[in-house]
Motif scaffolding. Structure first.
Motif, PDB file in Angstrom:
ATOM      1  N   ALA A  15     -20.899 -30.710 -31.748  1.00 40.71           N
ATOM      2  CA  ALA A  15     -19.549 -30.206 -32.040  1.00 40.71           C
ATOM      3  C   ALA A  15     -19.157 -30.583 -33.471  1.00 40.71           C
ATOM      4  CB  ALA A  15     -18.553 -30.780 -31.036  1.00 40.71           C
ATOM      5  N   ALA A  16     -20.155 -30.585 -34.367  1.00 40.93           N
ATOM      6  CA  ALA A  16     -19.902 -31.048 -35.739  1.00 40.93           C
ATOM      7  C   ALA A  16     -19.844 -29.911 -36.753  1.00 40.93           C
ATOM      8  CB  ALA A  16     -20.988 -32.060 -36.153  1.00 40.93           C
ATOM      9  N   GLY A  17     -19.932 -28.669 -36.266  1.00 38.01           N
ATOM     10  CA  GLY A  17     -19.945 -27.523 -37.195  1.00 38.01           C
ATOM     11  C   GLY A  17     -18.610 -27.356 -37.911  1.00 38.01           C
ATOM     12  N   LEU A  18     -18.630 -26.570 -38.971  1.00 40.93           N
ATOM     13  CA  LEU A  18     -17.429 -26.398 -39.791  1.00 40.93           C
ATOM     14  C   LEU A  18     -16.463 -25.363 -39.222  1.00 40.93           C
ATOM     15  CD1 LEU A  18     -19.053 -26.490 -43.360  1.00 40.93           C
ATOM     16  CD2 LEU A  18     -17.821 -28.328 -42.180  1.00 40.93           C
ATOM     17  N   GLY A  19     -16.943 -24.503 -38.342  1.00 41.15           N
ATOM     18  CA  GLY A  19     -16.068 -23.510 -37.716  1.00 41.15           C
ATOM     19  C   GLY A  19     -15.467 -22.530 -38.714  1.00 41.15           C
ATOM     20  N   THR A  20     -16.259 -22.094 -39.685  1.00 41.11           N
ATOM     21  CA  THR A  20     -15.699 -21.251 -40.759  1.00 41.11           C
ATOM     22  C   THR A  20     -15.236 -19.883 -40.268  1.00 41.11           C
ATOM     23  OG1 THR A  20     -17.943 -20.564 -41.315  1.00 41.11           O
ATOM     24  CG2 THR A  20     -17.009 -22.338 -42.629  1.00 41.11           C
ATOM     25  N   ARG A  21     -15.867 -19.397 -39.183  1.00 43.55           N
ATOM     26  CA  ARG A  21     -15.476 -18.051 -38.720  1.00 43.55           C
ATOM     27  C   ARG A  21     -14.077 -18.018 -38.134  1.00 43.55           C
ATOM     28  NH1 ARG A  21     -20.703 -17.092 -35.256  1.00 43.55           N
ATOM     29  NH2 ARG A  21     -20.483 -19.352 -35.237  1.00 43.55           N
ATOM     30  N   PHE A  22     -13.522 -19.193 -37.791  1.00 45.06           N
ATOM     31  CA  PHE A  22     -12.171 -19.231 -37.211  1.00 45.06           C
ATOM     32  C   PHE A  22     -11.107 -19.644 -38.219  1.00 45.06           C
ATOM     33  CE2 PHE A  22     -14.336 -19.188 -33.105  1.00 45.06           C
ATOM     34  CZ  PHE A  22     -13.477 -18.407 -32.340  1.00 45.06           C
ATOM     35  N   PRO A  30     -10.355 -29.004 -35.210  1.00 52.72           N
ATOM     36  CA  PRO A  30     -11.719 -28.599 -34.846  1.00 52.72           C
ATOM     37  C   PRO A  30     -11.711 -27.353 -33.960  1.00 52.72           C
ATOM     38  CG  PRO A  30     -11.369 -30.940 -34.394  1.00 52.72           C
ATOM     39  CD  PRO A  30     -10.036 -30.365 -34.775  1.00 52.72           C
ATOM     40  N   LYS A  31     -12.686 -26.476 -34.200  1.00 55.06           N
ATOM     41  CA  LYS A  31     -12.797 -25.250 -33.395  1.00 55.06           C
ATOM     42  C   LYS A  31     -12.826 -25.582 -31.903  1.00 55.06           C
ATOM     43  CE  LYS A  31     -16.958 -23.332 -33.586  1.00 55.06           C
ATOM     44  NZ  LYS A  31     -18.087 -22.471 -34.014  1.00 55.06           N
ATOM     45  N   GLU A  32     -13.511 -26.664 -31.574  1.00 55.57           N
ATOM     46  CA  GLU A  32     -13.686 -27.052 -30.163  1.00 55.57           C
ATOM     47  C   GLU A  32     -12.382 -27.487 -29.520  1.00 55.57           C
ATOM     48  OE1 GLU A  32     -15.355 -28.311 -32.773  1.00 55.57           O
ATOM     49  OE2 GLU A  32     -17.375 -27.458 -32.555  1.00 55.57           O
ATOM     50  N   MET A  33     -11.342 -27.761 -30.346  1.00 52.98           N
ATOM     51  CA  MET A  33     -10.047 -28.181 -29.791  1.00 52.98           C
ATOM     52  C   MET A  33      -9.083 -27.014 -29.623  1.00 52.98           C
ATOM     53  SD  MET A  33     -10.006 -31.309 -28.946  1.00 52.98           S
ATOM     54  CE  MET A  33      -8.248 -31.573 -28.705  1.00 52.98           C
ATOM     55  N   ARG A 107     -22.031 -39.464 -35.307  1.00 50.35           N
ATOM     56  CA  ARG A 107     -21.610 -38.557 -36.374  1.00 50.35           C
ATOM     57  C   ARG A 107     -22.800 -37.925 -37.071  1.00 50.35           C
ATOM     58  NH1 ARG A 107     -16.418 -39.200 -39.703  1.00 50.35           N
ATOM     59  NH2 ARG A 107     -14.925 -39.794 -38.108  1.00 50.35           N
ATOM     60  N   GLN A 108     -22.693 -36.641 -37.295  1.00 55.41           N
ATOM     61  CA  GLN A 108     -23.692 -35.934 -38.100  1.00 55.41           C
ATOM     62  C   GLN A 108     -23.097 -35.922 -39.513  1.00 55.41           C
ATOM     63  OE1 GLN A 108     -23.935 -31.736 -37.311  1.00 55.41           O
ATOM     64  NE2 GLN A 108     -25.980 -31.531 -38.133  1.00 55.41           N
ATOM     65  N   GLY A 109     -23.595 -36.773 -40.382  1.00 55.43           N
ATOM     66  CA  GLY A 109     -23.017 -36.935 -41.725  1.00 55.43           C
ATOM     67  C   GLY A 109     -22.736 -35.614 -42.417  1.00 55.43           C
ATOM     68  N   LYS A 112     -25.784 -30.045 -41.123  1.00 51.64           N
ATOM     69  CA  LYS A 112     -27.011 -29.392 -41.598  1.00 51.64           C
ATOM     70  C   LYS A 112     -27.560 -28.371 -40.608  1.00 51.64           C
ATOM     71  CE  LYS A 112     -28.619 -33.400 -44.225  1.00 51.64           C
ATOM     72  NZ  LYS A 112     -29.587 -34.496 -44.169  1.00 51.64           N
ATOM     73  N   GLY A 113     -26.757 -28.024 -39.612  1.00 49.18           N
ATOM     74  CA  GLY A 113     -27.201 -27.011 -38.654  1.00 49.18           C
ATOM     75  C   GLY A 113     -27.379 -27.587 -37.261  1.00 49.18           C
ATOM     76  N   LEU A 114     -27.505 -26.656 -36.301  1.00 50.71           N
ATOM     77  CA  LEU A 114     -27.568 -27.032 -34.882  1.00 50.71           C
ATOM     78  C   LEU A 114     -28.784 -27.912 -34.559  1.00 50.71           C
ATOM     79  CD1 LEU A 114     -26.526 -26.784 -32.019  1.00 50.71           C
ATOM     80  CD2 LEU A 114     -27.570 -24.514 -31.890  1.00 50.71           C
TER      81      LEU A 114
HETATM   82  P1  UTP Z   1     -21.976 -22.465 -34.802  1.00 54.46           P
HETATM   83  O1  UTP Z   1     -23.168 -21.661 -35.089  1.00 54.46           O
HETATM   84  O2  UTP Z   1     -20.877 -21.813 -34.055  1.00 54.46           O
HETATM   85  O3  UTP Z   1     -21.482 -23.069 -36.208  1.00 54.46           O
HETATM   86  O4  UTP Z   1     -22.458 -23.778 -34.049  1.00 54.46           O
HETATM   87  P2  UTP Z   1     -20.081 -23.610 -36.732  1.00 54.46           P
HETATM   88  O5  UTP Z   1     -20.393 -24.292 -38.012  1.00 54.46           O
HETATM   89  O6  UTP Z   1     -19.345 -24.423 -35.733  1.00 54.46           O
HETATM   90  O7  UTP Z   1     -19.211 -22.293 -36.933  1.00 54.46           O
HETATM   91  P3  UTP Z   1     -19.200 -21.265 -38.176  1.00 54.46           P
HETATM   92  O8  UTP Z   1     -20.518 -20.561 -38.171  1.00 54.46           O
HETATM   93  O9  UTP Z   1     -18.956 -22.039 -39.442  1.00 54.46           O
HETATM   94  O10 UTP Z   1     -18.046 -20.367 -37.838  1.00 54.46           O
HETATM   95  C1  UTP Z   1     -22.687 -23.849 -32.657  1.00 54.46           C
HETATM   96  C2  UTP Z   1     -22.347 -25.252 -32.192  1.00 54.46           C
HETATM   97  O11 UTP Z   1     -23.139 -26.203 -32.902  1.00 54.46           O
HETATM   98  C3  UTP Z   1     -22.315 -27.151 -33.570  1.00 54.46           C
HETATM   99  C4  UTP Z   1     -20.939 -26.487 -33.684  1.00 54.46           C
HETATM  100  O12 UTP Z   1     -19.896 -27.442 -33.737  1.00 54.46           O
HETATM  101  C5  UTP Z   1     -20.879 -25.603 -32.449  1.00 54.46           C
HETATM  102  O13 UTP Z   1     -20.351 -26.314 -31.335  1.00 54.46           O
HETATM  103  N1  UTP Z   1     -22.886 -27.492 -34.875  1.00 54.46           N
HETATM  104  C6  UTP Z   1     -23.206 -26.522 -35.772  1.00 54.46           C
HETATM  105  C7  UTP Z   1     -23.105 -28.822 -35.189  1.00 54.46           C
HETATM  106  O14 UTP Z   1     -22.821 -29.740 -34.388  1.00 54.46           O
HETATM  107  N2  UTP Z   1     -23.613 -29.144 -36.431  1.00 54.46           N
HETATM  108  C8  UTP Z   1     -23.954 -28.184 -37.335  1.00 54.46           C
HETATM  109  O15 UTP Z   1     -24.421 -28.560 -38.437  1.00 54.46           O
HETATM  110  C9  UTP Z   1     -23.733 -26.840 -36.990  1.00 54.46           C
END
Ligand code: UTP
Length: 189
Positions: A15-22, A30-33, A107-109, A112-114
Motif C-alpha cells: 500500500a505504498a504506491g503514489l496513487g497518481t491516477r486519483f 492515501p488512495k487506500e484510505m 516502509r518501502q523507502g 519502486k513498484g509492486l
Molecule cells: P498501482 O499500480 O495501483 O500503483 O499499485 P499506485 O502507485 O498506487 O497508483 P498510480 O499508478 O500512481 O495511480 C497497486 C498496489 O501496489 C502498491 C499500491 O499502493 C497499490 O496498493 N504499490 C505500488 C506499492 O506498495 N509500492 C509501489 O512502489 C507501487
C-alpha cells in the motif's frame, strides 16, 4: 481434499504506491484510505485476509501513509468520547478495525513498484508461503476468492494468481498475462 503443502497464515498488503491516477484526491490522503460506503478501502482488504484465516497482516507503507497505521490502531480519545456519549454502535465500529488482525508495518523507502514492495516483506515472511492482496483491489466480500486460492495452493503448491478478464479496449489500462489451460486447473473466474 488432501493437504500436501503448508497452511498459509500471513498476508502481505502493498500500500505504498503514489496513487497518481486519483490525484488530486490522493495528494494528502492515501488512495487506500478513500472511503467506500462507510469504510476506507483498505479495511475491506484486511477483512478479506482475515475471513480467509490470515490474521497476521504485514502492510507495506511509505511516506504520507501514516493514516493507514492509525486506522488499524486504537484511538483512545475517540473511544472515550463515544463511551461518554453512550454511543455503543459507533464505538463498536471504531474498535472493529483495531481488533481485526495482528498488524505489522514495513516502509518501502522509494515506491519502486509492486515487485519491490512485495520484496520488502521478505524479512517478515522468511521461507513461509504468504498471500499478497493489493491495498487498492476490492473483492466482493461474498466471493471467497482468497479462500479458494489458498485451497488450490495447498493442493498443488507453487504460486496461485487471480486474473480478471477485461474487454480488449481496456487492456492497456492493466497488467496482463498470456494464459493456457492445464489439466490441473480446478476453477475459473
Ligand atoms: P498501482 O499500480 O495501483 O500503483 O499499485 P499506485 O502507485 O498506487 O497508483 P498510480 O499508478 O500512481 O495511480 C497497486 C498496489 O501496489 C502498491 C499500491 O499502493 C497499490 O496498493 N504499490 C505500488 C506499492 O506498495 N509500492 C509501489 O512502489 C507501487
Amino acid at each position: 481434499m488432501t493437504q500436501s503443502h503448508p497452511r498459509i497464515s500471513k498476508a502481505v498488503i502493498p500500500a505504498a504506491g503514489l496513487g497518481t491516477r486519483f490525484l488530486p484526491a490522493t495528494k494528502a490522503t492515501p488512495k487506500e484510505m478513500l472511503p467506500v460506503v462507510d469504510k476506507p478501502a483498505i479495511q475491506y482488504v484486511v477483512e478479506e485476509a482475515v475471513s480467509a484465516g490470515l490474521d497476521d497482516v504485514l502492510m507495506i507503507t511509505g511516506r504520507n501513509k501514516r493514516p493507514l497505521e492509525d486506522h488499524f490502531d486504537r484511538n483512545y480519545e475517540l473511544e472515550s468520547a463515544l463511551q461518554k456519549k453512550g454511543d455503543a454502535a459507533r464505538l463498536e465500529k471504531v474498535q472493529q478495525s483495531s481488533d481485526l488482525a495482528t498488524m505489522h508495518y514495513v516502509r518501502q523507502g522509494d515506491p519502486k513498484g509492486l515487485g519491490h514492495a512485495v520484496l520488502c516483506a521478505a524479512p517478515h515472511v522468511g521461507q513461509e508461503p504468504f498471500a499478497v492482496l493489493l491495498g487498492d483491489d476490492l473483492i466482493d466480500p461474498r466471493d471467497p476468492l482468497l479462500q479458494r486460492m489458498i485451497e488450490v495452493r495447498e493442493q498443488h503448491g507453487g504460486s496461485v494468481v487471480a486474473l480478471m478478464e477485461v474487454a480488449p479496449a481496456q487492456i492497456h489500462l492493466y497488467g496482463c498475462a498470456a494464459v493456457e489451460s492445464t489439466t490441473t486447473a480446478t476453477s475459473s473466474r
